[in-house]
Design a protein around this motif. Structure first.
Motif, PDB file in Angstrom:
ATOM      1  N   VAL A   8       0.804  -1.261  -0.072  1.00  0.00           N
ATOM      2  CA  VAL A   8      -0.050  -0.059   0.041  1.00  0.00           C
ATOM      3  C   VAL A   8       0.949   1.263  -0.104  1.00  0.00           C
ATOM      4  O   VAL A   8       1.890   1.375   0.704  1.00  0.00           O
ATOM      5  CB  VAL A   8      -0.930   0.091   1.240  1.00  0.00           C
ATOM      6  N   TYR A   9       0.648   2.138  -0.696  1.00  0.00           N
ATOM      7  CA  TYR A   9       1.193   3.504  -0.771  1.00  0.00           C
ATOM      8  C   TYR A   9       0.031   4.612  -0.191  1.00  0.00           C
ATOM      9  O   TYR A   9      -0.896   4.641  -0.587  1.00  0.00           O
ATOM     10  CB  TYR A   9       1.510   4.076  -2.205  1.00  0.00           C
ATOM     11  N   TYR A  10       0.802   5.465   0.507  1.00  0.00           N
ATOM     12  CA  TYR A  10       0.053   6.537   1.044  1.00  0.00           C
ATOM     13  C   TYR A  10       0.889   7.988   0.798  1.00  0.00           C
ATOM     14  O   TYR A  10       1.753   7.956   1.044  1.00  0.00           O
ATOM     15  CB  TYR A  10       0.031   6.393   2.477  1.00  0.00           C
ATOM     16  N   LEU A  11       0.087   8.729   0.002  1.00  0.00           N
ATOM     17  CA  LEU A  11       0.781   9.618  -0.647  1.00  0.00           C
ATOM     18  C   LEU A  11      -0.013  11.192   0.087  1.00  0.00           C
ATOM     19  O   LEU A  11      -1.449  11.102   0.076  1.00  0.00           O
ATOM     20  CB  LEU A  11       0.698   9.835  -2.092  1.00  0.00           C
ATOM     21  N   ARG A  12       0.891  12.107   0.265  1.00  0.00           N
ATOM     22  CA  ARG A  12       0.378  13.485   0.606  1.00  0.00           C
ATOM     23  C   ARG A  12       0.868  14.527  -0.504  1.00  0.00           C
ATOM     24  O   ARG A  12       1.949  14.597  -0.434  1.00  0.00           O
ATOM     25  CB  ARG A  12       0.478  13.777   2.172  1.00  0.00           C
ATOM     26  N   PHE A  13      -0.079  15.246  -0.957  1.00  0.00           N
ATOM     27  CA  PHE A  13       0.479  16.428  -1.815  1.00  0.00           C
ATOM     28  C   PHE A  13       0.492  17.463  -1.268  1.00  0.00           C
ATOM     29  O   PHE A  13      -0.329  18.046  -0.227  1.00  0.00           O
ATOM     30  CB  PHE A  13      -0.515  16.101  -2.999  1.00  0.00           C
ATOM     31  N   ASN A  14       1.262  18.575  -1.743  1.00  0.00           N
ATOM     32  CA  ASN A  14       1.226  20.038  -0.949  1.00  0.00           C
ATOM     33  C   ASN A  14       0.447  20.712  -2.142  1.00  0.00           C
ATOM     34  O   ASN A  14      -0.277  20.420  -3.124  1.00  0.00           O
ATOM     35  CB  ASN A  14       2.604  20.350  -1.373  1.00  0.00           C
ATOM     36  N   GLU A  15       0.500  21.960  -2.016  1.00  0.00           N
ATOM     37  CA  GLU A  15      -0.441  23.040  -3.079  1.00  0.00           C
ATOM     38  C   GLU A  15      -0.212  23.016  -4.257  1.00  0.00           C
ATOM     39  O   GLU A  15      -1.296  23.275  -5.120  1.00  0.00           O
ATOM     40  CB  GLU A  15      -0.424  24.315  -2.113  1.00  0.00           C
ATOM     41  N   ALA A  16       0.979  22.849  -4.634  1.00  0.00           N
ATOM     42  CA  ALA A  16       1.461  22.831  -5.820  1.00  0.00           C
ATOM     43  C   ALA A  16       1.110  21.477  -6.629  1.00  0.00           C
ATOM     44  O   ALA A  16       1.372  21.195  -7.720  1.00  0.00           O
ATOM     45  CB  ALA A  16       2.875  22.979  -6.250  1.00  0.00           C
ATOM     46  N   GLY A  17       0.599  20.293  -5.929  1.00  0.00           N
ATOM     47  CA  GLY A  17       0.245  19.149  -6.487  1.00  0.00           C
ATOM     48  C   GLY A  17       1.486  18.017  -6.524  1.00  0.00           C
ATOM     49  O   GLY A  17       1.221  17.079  -6.906  1.00  0.00           O
ATOM     50  N   LYS A  18       2.467  18.350  -5.812  1.00  0.00           N
ATOM     51  CA  LYS A  18       3.585  17.601  -5.762  1.00  0.00           C
ATOM     52  C   LYS A  18       3.682  16.572  -4.410  1.00  0.00           C
ATOM     53  O   LYS A  18       3.276  17.107  -3.480  1.00  0.00           O
ATOM     54  CB  LYS A  18       4.906  18.272  -5.798  1.00  0.00           C
ATOM     55  N   ILE A  19       4.087  15.509  -4.683  1.00  0.00           N
ATOM     56  CA  ILE A  19       4.055  14.454  -3.308  1.00  0.00           C
ATOM     57  C   ILE A  19       5.179  15.287  -2.490  1.00  0.00           C
ATOM     58  O   ILE A  19       6.240  15.524  -2.759  1.00  0.00           O
ATOM     59  CB  ILE A  19       4.572  13.396  -3.682  1.00  0.00           C
ATOM     60  N   GLU A  20       4.652  15.425  -1.320  1.00  0.00           N
ATOM     61  CA  GLU A  20       5.375  16.098  -0.132  1.00  0.00           C
ATOM     62  C   GLU A  20       5.587  14.963   1.090  1.00  0.00           C
ATOM     63  O   GLU A  20       6.620  15.062   1.615  1.00  0.00           O
ATOM     64  CB  GLU A  20       4.886  17.344   0.574  1.00  0.00           C
ATOM     65  N   HIS A  21       4.796  13.718   0.833  1.00  0.00           N
ATOM     66  CA  HIS A  21       5.216  12.816   2.041  1.00  0.00           C
ATOM     67  C   HIS A  21       4.664  11.394   1.472  1.00  0.00           C
ATOM     68  O   HIS A  21       3.526  11.300   0.627  1.00  0.00           O
ATOM     69  CB  HIS A  21       4.508  12.998   3.175  1.00  0.00           C
ATOM     70  N   MET A  22       5.407  10.400   1.502  1.00  0.00           N
ATOM     71  CA  MET A  22       5.139   9.126   0.920  1.00  0.00           C
ATOM     72  C   MET A  22       5.446   7.906   1.662  1.00  0.00           C
ATOM     73  O   MET A  22       6.430   7.974   2.657  1.00  0.00           O
ATOM     74  CB  MET A  22       5.811   8.769  -0.289  1.00  0.00           C
ATOM     75  N   ILE A  23       4.399   7.066   2.109  1.00  0.00           N
ATOM     76  CA  ILE A  23       4.812   5.755   2.795  1.00  0.00           C
ATOM     77  C   ILE A  23       4.430   4.552   1.982  1.00  0.00           C
ATOM     78  O   ILE A  23       3.318   4.692   1.408  1.00  0.00           O
ATOM     79  CB  ILE A  23       4.013   5.755   4.261  1.00  0.00           C
ATOM     80  N   LYS A  24       5.162   3.718   2.032  1.00  0.00           N
ATOM     81  CA  LYS A  24       5.133   2.296   1.341  1.00  0.00           C
ATOM     82  C   LYS A  24       4.907   1.246   2.655  1.00  0.00           C
ATOM     83  O   LYS A  24       6.015   1.080   3.387  1.00  0.00           O
ATOM     84  CB  LYS A  24       6.214   1.810   0.249  1.00  0.00           C
ATOM     85  N   ILE A  25       4.044   0.471   2.389  1.00  0.00           N
ATOM     86  CA  ILE A  25       3.660  -0.600   3.665  1.00  0.00           C
ATOM     87  C   ILE A  25       3.692  -1.903   2.733  1.00  0.00           C
ATOM     88  O   ILE A  25       2.729  -2.116   1.854  1.00  0.00           O
ATOM     89  CB  ILE A  25       2.408  -0.440   4.303  1.00  0.00           C
ATOM     90  N   TRP A  26       4.624  -2.693   3.242  1.00  0.00           N
ATOM     91  CA  TRP A  26       4.550  -4.219   2.736  1.00  0.00           C
ATOM     92  C   TRP A  26       5.550  -4.898   3.554  1.00  0.00           C
ATOM     93  O   TRP A  26       6.359  -4.629   4.366  1.00  0.00           O
ATOM     94  CB  TRP A  26       5.123  -4.092   1.463  1.00  0.00           C
ATOM     95  N   ASN A  27       5.281  -6.291   3.534  1.00  0.00           N
ATOM     96  CA  ASN A  27       5.917  -6.991   4.321  1.00  0.00           C
ATOM     97  C   ASN A  27       7.207  -7.438   3.647  1.00  0.00           C
ATOM     98  O   ASN A  27       7.185  -8.534   3.095  1.00  0.00           O
ATOM     99  CB  ASN A  27       5.157  -8.310   4.689  1.00  0.00           C
ATOM    100  N   ASP A  28       8.255  -6.927   3.868  1.00  0.00           N
ATOM    101  CA  ASP A  28       9.624  -7.135   2.954  1.00  0.00           C
ATOM    102  C   ASP A  28      10.195  -8.632   3.488  1.00  0.00           C
ATOM    103  O   ASP A  28      10.506  -9.501   2.809  1.00  0.00           O
ATOM    104  CB  ASP A  28      10.463  -6.072   3.254  1.00  0.00           C
ATOM    105  N   ALA A  29       9.995  -8.803   4.765  1.00  0.00           N
ATOM    106  CA  ALA A  29      10.797 -10.098   5.282  1.00  0.00           C
ATOM    107  C   ALA A  29       9.892 -11.285   4.630  1.00  0.00           C
ATOM    108  O   ALA A  29      10.459 -12.173   4.341  1.00  0.00           O
ATOM    109  CB  ALA A  29      10.562 -10.349   6.893  1.00  0.00           C
ATOM    110  N   HIS A  30       8.534 -11.247   4.383  1.00  0.00           N
ATOM    111  CA  HIS A  30       7.813 -12.187   4.025  1.00  0.00           C
ATOM    112  C   HIS A  30       8.161 -12.248   2.641  1.00  0.00           C
ATOM    113  O   HIS A  30       8.635 -13.735   1.982  1.00  0.00           O
ATOM    114  CB  HIS A  30       6.096 -12.064   4.086  1.00  0.00           C
ATOM    115  N   THR A  31       8.383 -11.569   1.720  1.00  0.00           N
ATOM    116  CA  THR A  31       8.841 -11.268   0.473  1.00  0.00           C
ATOM    117  C   THR A  31      10.006 -11.912   0.199  1.00  0.00           C
ATOM    118  O   THR A  31      10.233 -12.750  -0.828  1.00  0.00           O
ATOM    119  CB  THR A  31       8.596  -9.875  -0.248  1.00  0.00           C
ATOM    120  N   MET A  32      11.012 -11.587   1.049  1.00  0.00           N
ATOM    121  CA  MET A  32      12.477 -12.135   0.998  1.00  0.00           C
ATOM    122  C   MET A  32      12.520 -13.538   0.976  1.00  0.00           C
ATOM    123  O   MET A  32      13.206 -14.346   0.478  1.00  0.00           O
ATOM    124  CB  MET A  32      13.187 -11.296   1.720  1.00  0.00           C
ATOM    125  N   ALA A  33      11.529 -14.059   2.049  1.00  0.00           N
ATOM    126  CA  ALA A  33      11.756 -15.534   2.412  1.00  0.00           C
ATOM    127  C   ALA A  33      10.668 -16.186   1.378  1.00  0.00           C
ATOM    128  O   ALA A  33      11.341 -17.303   0.893  1.00  0.00           O
ATOM    129  CB  ALA A  33      10.897 -15.634   3.744  1.00  0.00           C
TER     130      ALA A  33
END
Length: 90
Positions: free
Chosen positions: A60-85
């Motif tokens: 899941v990506y969560y994105l917050r945009f500033n007044e100019a429409g540019k991404i000012e904050h981004m979070i990616k949520i995933w289970n990297d340990a599970h994927t690597m295993a």
């Protein structure tokens, strides 16, 4: 090398499918849920040797945009340990 570029080299059949996306205008935020799939069939320096194993990683990506429409904050949520295993890398 960019990690995602390298990942697509070692998982040459990589793909993703988006199963949800939404935008909240009142908070200027977007959420995107998807699944990334691929099979580790190629080798590349800096990555583990190929395992011929398939991965399927929800994220899941969560994105917050500033007044100019540019991404000012981004979070990616995933289970990297599970994927690597799943790929046989750990």
């Amino acid at each position: 090398m960019n990690f995602m570029v390298g990942l697509c080299v070692i998982l040459p059949d990589s793909s993703y499918e988006t199963f949800f996306s939404g935008y909240d205008q009142s908070t200027s935020t977007a959420s995107i849920a998807a699944v990334f799939k691929g099979t580790h069939t190629a080798d590349l320096e800096g990555f583990p040797p190929h395992t011929d194993k398939a991965v399927s990683a929800n994220y899941v990506y969560y994105l917050r945009f500033n007044e100019a429409g540019k991404i000012e904050h981004m979070i990616k949520i995933w289970n990297d340990a599970h994927t690597m295993a799943e790929a046989g890398w750990v």
